[in-house]
Design a protein around this motif. Structure first.
Motif, PDB file in Angstrom:
ATOM      1  N   ASP A 135       4.806  10.046   9.766  1.00  6.26           N
ATOM      2  CA  ASP A 135       3.623   9.739  10.572  1.00  6.26           C
ATOM      3  C   ASP A 135       2.587   8.923   9.795  1.00  6.26           C
ATOM      4  N   TRP A 136       2.938   8.494   8.581  1.00  9.22           N
ATOM      5  CA  TRP A 136       2.012   7.664   7.799  1.00  9.22           C
ATOM      6  C   TRP A 136       1.644   6.404   8.578  1.00  9.22           C
ATOM      7  N   ALA A 137       0.333   6.118   8.631  1.00  3.67           N
ATOM      8  CA  ALA A 137      -0.154   4.924   9.326  1.00  3.67           C
ATOM      9  C   ALA A 137      -1.477   4.502   8.705  1.00  3.67           C
ATOM     10  N   LYS A 176      12.379   1.524 -13.531  1.00  2.00           N
ATOM     11  CA  LYS A 176      13.134   2.341 -12.581  1.00  2.00           C
ATOM     12  C   LYS A 176      12.297   2.673 -11.350  1.00  2.00           C
ATOM     13  N   ALA A 177      10.990   2.934 -11.575  1.00  2.00           N
ATOM     14  CA  ALA A 177      10.106   3.312 -10.467  1.00  2.00           C
ATOM     15  C   ALA A 177       9.890   2.150  -9.501  1.00  2.00           C
ATOM     16  N   PHE A 178       9.626   0.947 -10.025  1.00  2.00           N
ATOM     17  CA  PHE A 178       9.353  -0.142  -9.073  1.00  2.00           C
ATOM     18  C   PHE A 178      10.630  -0.723  -8.477  1.00  2.00           C
ATOM     19  N   GLN A 179      11.766  -0.524  -9.123  1.00  2.00           N
ATOM     20  CA  GLN A 179      13.020  -0.973  -8.516  1.00  2.00           C
ATOM     21  C   GLN A 179      13.350  -0.170  -7.261  1.00  2.00           C
ATOM     22  N   GLU A 180      12.802   1.041  -7.168  1.00  2.00           N
ATOM     23  CA  GLU A 180      13.036   1.889  -5.997  1.00  2.00           C
ATOM     24  C   GLU A 180      12.084   1.572  -4.846  1.00  2.00           C
ATOM     25  N   ILE A 191       0.839  -1.202   0.000  1.00  2.00           N
ATOM     26  CA  ILE A 191       0.000   0.000   0.000  1.00  2.00           C
ATOM     27  C   ILE A 191       0.871   1.248   0.000  1.00  2.00           C
ATOM     28  N   ARG A 192       1.883   1.221   0.856  1.00  2.00           N
ATOM     29  CA  ARG A 192       2.783   2.374   0.907  1.00  2.00           C
ATOM     30  C   ARG A 192       3.491   2.568  -0.437  1.00  2.00           C
ATOM     31  N   SER A 193       3.966   1.480  -1.039  1.00  2.00           N
ATOM     32  CA  SER A 193       4.669   1.572  -2.314  1.00  2.00           C
ATOM     33  C   SER A 193       3.781   2.168  -3.398  1.00  2.00           C
ATOM     34  N   VAL A 194       2.523   1.747  -3.441  1.00  2.00           N
ATOM     35  CA  VAL A 194       1.586   2.258  -4.444  1.00  2.00           C
ATOM     36  C   VAL A 194       1.352   3.745  -4.253  1.00  2.00           C
ATOM     37  N   LEU A 195       1.128   4.161  -3.019  1.00  2.00           N
ATOM     38  CA  LEU A 195       0.871   5.577  -2.740  1.00  2.00           C
ATOM     39  C   LEU A 195       2.091   6.438  -3.066  1.00  2.00           C
ATOM     40  N   GLU A 196       3.274   5.956  -2.724  1.00  2.00           N
ATOM     41  CA  GLU A 196       4.483   6.742  -2.990  1.00  2.00           C
ATOM     42  C   GLU A 196       4.744   6.851  -4.489  1.00  2.00           C
ATOM     43  N   TYR A 197       4.418   5.794  -5.239  1.00  2.00           N
ATOM     44  CA  TYR A 197       4.548   5.890  -6.697  1.00  2.00           C
ATOM     45  C   TYR A 197       3.567   6.923  -7.240  1.00  2.00           C
ATOM     46  N   TYR A 198       2.331   6.889  -6.742  1.00  2.00           N
ATOM     47  CA  TYR A 198       1.309   7.832  -7.223  1.00  2.00           C
ATOM     48  C   TYR A 198       1.692   9.273  -6.869  1.00  2.00           C
ATOM     49  N   LEU A 199       2.219   9.472  -5.660  1.00  2.00           N
ATOM     50  CA  LEU A 199       2.605  10.810  -5.216  1.00  2.00           C
ATOM     51  C   LEU A 199       3.900  11.287  -5.867  1.00  2.00           C
ATOM     52  N   GLY A 200       4.768  10.339  -6.205  1.00  2.00           N
ATOM     53  CA  GLY A 200       6.077  10.721  -6.726  1.00  2.00           C
ATOM     54  C   GLY A 200       7.036  11.161  -5.639  1.00  2.00           C
TER      55      GLY A 200
END
Length: 314
Positions: A16-18, A168-172, A1-10
């Protein structure tokens, strides 16, 4: 979930994410009055920068032409549950209602519902060319005066095409999702996905069950599930399996099957060749009027071999 959101946000989520998953099961009555239900793939309480909200994630492996309406319906059910919860709490607390409160629905002026933030994760191969908003499902109203057009409500959906996330994005990413996406990128070529699994053997030799479920749906590697043995990891208490070993077993079975096929084919060809040689010998012996030799050749393999040599039948 975190990975998806960070990709979407860039960008990375704040410290404090929870999040915490909540019940996403909603009983409803259909058009015939029969009780049925709607169930979300994921909905949970979340917090970013001390701001609380509900996070909804939906998985789609096929294009859905009415998805904006489907998501709107599920959000309405979730908002309805929030309102019911507030109403019940106000009732239990015997709240005093002022003139600006809504006594009928036991809802105070300062009461607030949490917003639902939605992302749709599309795992299909084709481009998502379906509506991305409720207005896109409607008939054309562009000839109406602008103010009348604005009376039509809208509801937008936000889709991430998971197969199109750049390498490159998902390798990060710092989660198991990177391996799922990496394998999906190579799922069209057995050679490439086998090489990728070997390159990341440390992960795929202890692949979590829930990660494999996603891979199994999105890649359809033939016979893989039937060769996996899931065991409980004593540290994480989650199911794990050795995907590398399963692929090796599939390869060995394929090779053995190929060998058996070649042997069978060889025997078949040998029988056909023997029949052809015998037919040639019969024709030669009959042409020479040697019926007695023909009868002996049918019963005596050594004599038959001698005749093959004499007549140069190979």
């Amino acid at each position: 979930i975190r990975s998806v959101l960070e990709y979407y946000l860039g960008e990375k989520l704040p410290e404090d994410w929870a999040w915490e998953e909540i019940k996403g099961f909603y009983p409803v009555n259909n058009s015939k009055g029969k009780l049925t239900y709607r169930q979300r793939d994921f909905i949970g309480k979340a917090c970013v920068r001390r701001t609380h909200f509900l996070l909804g994630l939906e998985n789609q492996d096929k294009i859905n032409l009415i998805f904006p309406w489907r998501l709107l319906e599920m959000d309405c059910l979730a908002y309805g549950r929030e309102l019911e919860t507030i109403s019940e709490e106000n009732g239990r607390n015997r709240r005093f209602y002022g003139k600006n409160d809504d006594f009928l629905y036991r809802y105070g002026k300062e009461d607030r519902i949490k917003p639902i933030l939605n992302l749709t994760l599309y795992w299909g191969k084709e481009n998502w060319d379906a509506p991305l908003a409720l207005r896109e499902m409607m008939e054309d109203i562009s000839r109406l005066p602008l103010k009348l057009q604005q009376l039509a409500g809208d509801y937008k959906i936000h889709v991430i095409h998971m197969r199109r996330i750049p390498e490159k994005a998902f390798q990060e990413m710092d989660s198991d999702l990177r391996y799922v996406l990496g394998l999906m990128k190579r799922s069209g070529s057995p050679k490439k996905y086998k090489e990728y699994i070997q390159e990341n053997k440390e992960f795929f030799s202890r692949i979590p069950g829930n990660v494999f479920d996603v891979i199994d749906v999105c890649t359809n590697i033939k016979d893989i599930r039937g060769h996996l043995n899931f065991e409980i990891n004593q540290e994480s208490q989650e199911e794990e399996a050795d995907m590398c070993k399963a692929l090796d077993e599939i390869q060995k079975n394929a090779e053995q099957k190929g060998i058996r096929k070649e042997i069978k084919q060889g025997k078949k060809e040998g029988i056909q060749e023997g029949i052809s040689k015998m037919n040639t010998l019969i024709q030669r012996l009959l042409a020479d009027g040697k019926q007695e030799e023909l009868a002996q050749a049918a019963a005596d393999a050594l004599f038959r071999k001698k005749l093959f040599a004499e007549y140069h039948i190979e």
